[in-house]
Design a protein around this motif. Sequence first.
Motif, PDB file in Angstrom:
ATOM      1  N   VAL A 316       0.838  -1.204   0.000  1.00 51.43           N
ATOM      2  CA  VAL A 316       0.000   0.000   0.000  1.00 51.43           C
ATOM      3  C   VAL A 316       0.866   1.245   0.000  1.00 51.43           C
ATOM      4  O   VAL A 316       0.601   2.211  -0.728  1.00 51.43           O
ATOM      5  CB  VAL A 316      -0.962  -0.012   1.202  1.00 51.43           C
ATOM      6  CG1 VAL A 316      -1.730   1.304   1.284  1.00 51.43           C
ATOM      7  CG2 VAL A 316      -1.933  -1.187   1.109  1.00 51.43           C
ATOM      8  N   ASP A 346      -6.146   0.460  -3.735  1.00 54.76           N
ATOM      9  CA  ASP A 346      -7.533   0.531  -3.258  1.00 54.76           C
ATOM     10  C   ASP A 346      -7.820  -0.424  -2.105  1.00 54.76           C
ATOM     11  O   ASP A 346      -8.932  -0.942  -1.961  1.00 54.76           O
ATOM     12  CB  ASP A 346      -8.492   0.250  -4.425  1.00 54.76           C
ATOM     13  CG  ASP A 346      -8.278   1.223  -5.583  1.00 54.76           C
ATOM     14  OD1 ASP A 346      -8.046   2.411  -5.299  1.00 54.76           O
ATOM     15  OD2 ASP A 346      -8.322   0.801  -6.744  1.00 54.76           O
ATOM     16  N   ILE A 347      -6.821  -0.666  -1.262  1.00 51.72           N
ATOM     17  CA  ILE A 347      -7.043  -1.443  -0.038  1.00 51.72           C
ATOM     18  C   ILE A 347      -7.836  -0.581   0.932  1.00 51.72           C
ATOM     19  O   ILE A 347      -7.472   0.569   1.189  1.00 51.72           O
ATOM     20  CB  ILE A 347      -5.696  -1.860   0.588  1.00 51.72           C
ATOM     21  CG1 ILE A 347      -4.939  -2.800  -0.347  1.00 51.72           C
ATOM     22  CG2 ILE A 347      -5.897  -2.502   1.958  1.00 51.72           C
ATOM     23  CD1 ILE A 347      -5.597  -4.128  -0.591  1.00 51.72           C
ATOM     24  N   PRO A 348      -8.938  -1.086   1.494  1.00 53.11           N
ATOM     25  CA  PRO A 348      -9.735  -0.278   2.426  1.00 53.11           C
ATOM     26  C   PRO A 348      -8.920   0.133   3.649  1.00 53.11           C
ATOM     27  O   PRO A 348      -8.007  -0.586   4.075  1.00 53.11           O
ATOM     28  CB  PRO A 348     -10.871  -1.225   2.827  1.00 53.11           C
ATOM     29  CG  PRO A 348     -10.920  -2.266   1.763  1.00 53.11           C
ATOM     30  CD  PRO A 348      -9.520  -2.416   1.256  1.00 53.11           C
ATOM     31  N   GLY A 349      -9.258   1.269   4.201  1.00 51.96           N
ATOM     32  CA  GLY A 349      -8.577   1.738   5.396  1.00 51.96           C
ATOM     33  C   GLY A 349      -8.654   0.758   6.540  1.00 51.96           C
ATOM     34  O   GLY A 349      -7.697   0.604   7.315  1.00 51.96           O
ATOM     35  N   SER A 350      -9.793   0.086   6.662  1.00 52.63           N
ATOM     36  CA  SER A 350      -9.946  -0.884   7.748  1.00 52.63           C
ATOM     37  C   SER A 350      -8.960  -2.036   7.599  1.00 52.63           C
ATOM     38  O   SER A 350      -8.407  -2.538   8.585  1.00 52.63           O
ATOM     39  CB  SER A 350     -11.377  -1.428   7.778  1.00 52.63           C
ATOM     40  OG  SER A 350     -11.712  -2.025   6.531  1.00 52.63           O
ATOM     41  N   GLU A 351      -8.705  -2.455   6.342  1.00 52.45           N
ATOM     42  CA  GLU A 351      -7.748  -3.529   6.113  1.00 52.45           C
ATOM     43  C   GLU A 351      -6.323  -3.050   6.379  1.00 52.45           C
ATOM     44  O   GLU A 351      -5.504  -3.787   6.945  1.00 52.45           O
ATOM     45  CB  GLU A 351      -7.879  -4.043   4.678  1.00 52.45           C
ATOM     46  CG  GLU A 351      -6.804  -5.032   4.235  1.00 52.45           C
ATOM     47  CD  GLU A 351      -6.817  -6.337   4.999  1.00 52.45           C
ATOM     48  OE1 GLU A 351      -5.895  -7.141   4.785  1.00 52.45           O
ATOM     49  OE2 GLU A 351      -7.733  -6.575   5.821  1.00 52.45           O
ATOM     50  N   ARG A 354      -5.828  -3.112   9.986  1.00 49.46           N
ATOM     51  CA  ARG A 354      -5.639  -4.481  10.463  1.00 49.46           C
ATOM     52  C   ARG A 354      -4.197  -4.912  10.248  1.00 49.46           C
ATOM     53  O   ARG A 354      -3.584  -5.539  11.123  1.00 49.46           O
ATOM     54  CB  ARG A 354      -6.588  -5.434   9.727  1.00 49.46           C
ATOM     55  CG  ARG A 354      -6.643  -6.846  10.340  1.00 49.46           C
ATOM     56  CD  ARG A 354      -7.265  -7.845   9.390  1.00 49.46           C
ATOM     57  NE  ARG A 354      -6.472  -8.018   8.168  1.00 49.46           N
ATOM     58  CZ  ARG A 354      -5.334  -8.707   8.113  1.00 49.46           C
ATOM     59  NH1 ARG A 354      -4.838  -9.275   9.208  1.00 49.46           N
ATOM     60  NH2 ARG A 354      -4.680  -8.814   6.978  1.00 49.46           N
TER      61      ARG A 354
END
Length: 466
Positions: A316, A346-351, A354
């Motif tokens: 990322v 485009d990796i989600p912030g939540s991921e 994590r």
Amino acid sequence: MSHLAPTLADLSSAELAAGFRAGEFDPVAVLDAVAERAAACEPTLNALWHEDFEAARMSAAESAARWRAGEPRSPLDGVPVTIKENIAKRGVAMPAGNAAGDPQPVACDAPVTAHLRAAGALVFASTVMPDWGMLSSGVSSRHGITRSPLDPALTTGGSSSGAGAAAAAGYGPIHIGTDIGGSIRLPGTWLGLATLKPSFGRVPLDAPYLGRAAGPIARRVSDLVAAMDIIGRPDVRDYSQLPPLDGDYTVADYSVVGKRIAVLTDAGCGMPTDPEVAATVTAAAGLFEAEGAEVTSIEPFMDERLLNDIDRFWRVRSWADYKRLDSDDQRKILPYVAQWCLAGADIPGSELMRCYHGIQEMRRATVAATAEFDLVLSPVAPVAAFPAEWPMPFNDPTQTMGHISFTVPYNMSEQPAASVNAGYTVDGRTVGLQIAGRRFDDAGVLAAAAWFEARAEVPQPVRVVG
């Protein structure tokens, strides 16, 4: 191939200082020997991004005058040194190994560079690295391929590829690299060198980052100590720096008697450890035990989830760098690296959070597993050197970085970790021993590395030049 004949370029920093003091030779003669060595090797090795022997020769003449007057600035006065291209050197651009854009010269020295200059060291060149430092080899879209002085068909390791090649070839005794997951120690194992990834914050950086450290690469542990005595001092620009060290980076009368030492030859994740590599580490541990250390084998504390999390986190980060480039510059990035960081798009912030918490779990697990031990012995990497043309020990950018499972834990736990050549595979490739210690005990880790170097008496690798 022809063997490299020893010259002044091959002397240790202590031997150089002794020669300067006695008037047997001066810094100008040493720099000339380094320039001659680099001229002979660079067409094959490709270790240097920028060199300025003319300016360095002027500094060498000034150093020679100080030695004649008996007023050297430090034991490194007049000693030739290189620094990795991602450590700022005034007047030199920092392209970070990739061919994108038109990087301009920087205005100020980084703390490491400034400390070396203040000590009188001759910072004569910047060394190359792969794109954004995200490969464990010497493959770069800007610089091409950097090759091993031990066998040009083999990798240098990376991302401190040029620093490793320069050290192994004898472009002077001390070379400074950076390490966020193994980038100092991997050239160490694959080039038969001594290295130190210091405690996080011990060597000041002007751009600190999670797990990132700068440290020395050399052919001898004594040169690591000499370098740390200069670069391992505070600089206010590093807001993550540790308090000033009390004393120096030596331990008087070091002994392994009674030391509690853990041995780990199975990382628990990533690439399996080659049996020859494991056997070399086991033999090294036996030497410590025979001399009175309490040696215990420990179970793996890493797992695939933790390794995958940090790999994704870095993808990322690099995707963000890649995405900022225009389409023309994106096409200039090494295809392997471009494909590798595309998986971070485009990796989600939540991921991402994590994965960040996974890194903190790696830190917790590493400290918990090693806290009761003075030292932990392991391979640096699970395999020996691979072909120079390969970006990684495997050629699949979709794979997790399965070769850093022994090294990256100590970046995230902020513990010091050294490497020293421990032996050879049957076909002659070098195998490094990693010696990790408790956080802040850089001097103890260096002392253990020096102890092993002296007791094991592993022959220096044979260098060749095309």
